[in-house]
Design a protein around this motif. Structure first.
Motif, PDB file in Angstrom:
ATOM      1  N   HIS A  35       0.844  -1.200   0.000  1.00 32.68           N
ATOM      2  CA  HIS A  35       0.000   0.000   0.000  1.00 32.68           C
ATOM      3  C   HIS A  35       0.882   1.253   0.000  1.00 32.68           C
ATOM      4  O   HIS A  35       0.621   2.211  -0.736  1.00 32.68           O
ATOM      5  N   VAL A  36       1.916   1.240   0.833  1.00 36.13           N
ATOM      6  CA  VAL A  36       2.832   2.386   0.902  1.00 36.13           C
ATOM      7  C   VAL A  36       3.533   2.572  -0.444  1.00 36.13           C
ATOM      8  O   VAL A  36       3.688   3.702  -0.915  1.00 36.13           O
ATOM      9  N   ARG A  37       3.910   1.474  -1.070  1.00 33.25           N
ATOM     10  CA  ARG A  37       4.594   1.576  -2.363  1.00 33.25           C
ATOM     11  C   ARG A  37       3.687   2.200  -3.419  1.00 33.25           C
ATOM     12  O   ARG A  37       4.121   3.078  -4.176  1.00 33.25           O
ATOM     13  N   LEU A  43       2.192   9.478  -5.528  1.00 32.30           N
ATOM     14  CA  LEU A  43       2.586  10.802  -5.041  1.00 32.30           C
ATOM     15  C   LEU A  43       3.812  11.354  -5.766  1.00 32.30           C
ATOM     16  O   LEU A  43       3.986  12.573  -5.844  1.00 32.30           O
ATOM     17  N   ARG A  44       4.634  10.488  -6.293  1.00 30.85           N
ATOM     18  CA  ARG A  44       5.794  10.959  -7.052  1.00 30.85           C
ATOM     19  C   ARG A  44       5.406  11.342  -8.478  1.00 30.85           C
ATOM     20  O   ARG A  44       6.124  12.080  -9.134  1.00 30.85           O
ATOM     21  N   ARG A  45       4.289  10.848  -8.953  1.00 30.31           N
ATOM     22  CA  ARG A  45       3.887  11.078 -10.345  1.00 30.31           C
ATOM     23  C   ARG A  45       2.819  12.148 -10.511  1.00 30.31           C
ATOM     24  O   ARG A  45       2.683  12.715 -11.599  1.00 30.31           O
ATOM     25  N   ALA A  51      -3.228  12.148  -6.872  1.00 31.89           N
ATOM     26  CA  ALA A  51      -2.670  10.909  -6.312  1.00 31.89           C
ATOM     27  C   ALA A  51      -3.645  10.287  -5.316  1.00 31.89           C
ATOM     28  O   ALA A  51      -3.869   9.071  -5.323  1.00 31.89           O
ATOM     29  N   LEU A  52      -4.250  11.111  -4.468  1.00 31.55           N
ATOM     30  CA  LEU A  52      -5.223  10.611  -3.502  1.00 31.55           C
ATOM     31  C   LEU A  52      -6.442  10.020  -4.209  1.00 31.55           C
ATOM     32  O   LEU A  52      -6.925   8.944  -3.836  1.00 31.55           O
ATOM     33  N   THR A  53      -6.932  10.687  -5.226  1.00 34.44           N
ATOM     34  CA  THR A  53      -8.078  10.178  -5.988  1.00 34.44           C
ATOM     35  C   THR A  53      -7.754   8.828  -6.607  1.00 34.44           C
ATOM     36  O   THR A  53      -8.543   7.886  -6.521  1.00 34.44           O
ATOM     37  N   TRP A  80      -2.389   7.967   5.621  1.00 30.54           N
ATOM     38  CA  TRP A  80      -1.136   7.437   5.073  1.00 30.54           C
ATOM     39  C   TRP A  80      -0.650   8.267   3.892  1.00 30.54           C
ATOM     40  O   TRP A  80       0.551   8.510   3.746  1.00 30.54           O
ATOM     41  N   MET A  81      -1.556   8.732   3.044  1.00 31.87           N
ATOM     42  CA  MET A  81      -1.149   9.575   1.913  1.00 31.87           C
ATOM     43  C   MET A  81      -0.504  10.863   2.416  1.00 31.87           C
ATOM     44  O   MET A  81       0.513  11.303   1.883  1.00 31.87           O
ATOM     45  N   LYS A  82      -1.083  11.466   3.451  1.00 33.87           N
ATOM     46  CA  LYS A  82      -0.501  12.697   4.010  1.00 33.87           C
ATOM     47  C   LYS A  82       0.890  12.428   4.587  1.00 33.87           C
ATOM     48  O   LYS A  82       1.815  13.206   4.368  1.00 33.87           O
ATOM     49  N   LEU A  83       1.036  11.342   5.329  1.00 36.30           N
ATOM     50  CA  LEU A  83       2.327  11.016   5.932  1.00 36.30           C
ATOM     51  C   LEU A  83       3.386  10.707   4.870  1.00 36.30           C
ATOM     52  O   LEU A  83       4.539  11.143   4.980  1.00 36.30           O
ATOM     53  N   ILE A  84       2.994   9.980   3.844  1.00 38.75           N
ATOM     54  CA  ILE A  84       3.936   9.628   2.781  1.00 38.75           C
ATOM     55  C   ILE A  84       4.289  10.874   1.965  1.00 38.75           C
ATOM     56  O   ILE A  84       5.456  11.089   1.620  1.00 38.75           O
TER      57      ILE A  84
END
Length: 139
Positions: A35-37, A43-45, A51-53, A80-84
């Motif tokens: 999930h993190v990956r 988030l990098r793209r 990215a969240l959507t 998790w999206m915010k933290l990453i």
């Protein structure tokens, strides 16, 4: 004697992401680290909102394809999206394993419990939409 299929390997981020998005990634191979990956790749793209959507859409689709459509939890996804995203802003390295070594807290599944009480995190509101932390705000 029947031959077993060769194990699925993901030599590249592209193959991994395509397999996830196509819902062909075996469910037993999609844990928290994966999930993190996926989040890290999105988030990098893409800009954060896109990215969240994408993350929410594809995790929902993946869960449904694996027979657990009710497993999706929106507050956990956003947290998790915010933290990453924060970790990427501080450290935009391009190697996922090196990124995780530098940010091991992203693999700590206890992190949500430091921000949310169990009752709030288990609520229908938290599963369906974003709710702000009730224990410790995100900095």
């Amino acid at each position: 004697m029947l031959a077993c299929a060769a194990p699925v390997t993901f030599d590249s981020d592209e193959v991994f992401l395509r397999s996830f998005e196509a819902c062909t990634l075996p469910a037993e191979r999609f844990g928290h680290r994966e999930h993190v990956r996926v989040a890290w790749l999105y988030l990098r793209r893409f800009a954060y909102e896109e990215a969240l959507t994408k993350m929410a859409e594809h995790v929902r689709r993946y869960a449904a394809a694996n027979g657990v459509p009710g497993k999706y939890h929106h507050t956990l996804t956003v947290l998790w999206m915010k933290l990453i995203a924060r970790a990427i802003a501080q450290d935009p390295r391009e190697d996922f394993d090196a990124f995780l070594r530098a940010h091991p807290h992203l693999l700590d599944k206890g992190t949500p419990g430091r921000h949310y009480s169990p009752s709030l995190l288990q609520s229908a509101a938290a599963r369906a939409g974003w709710v702000e932390p009730d224990l410790h705000p995100l900095a």
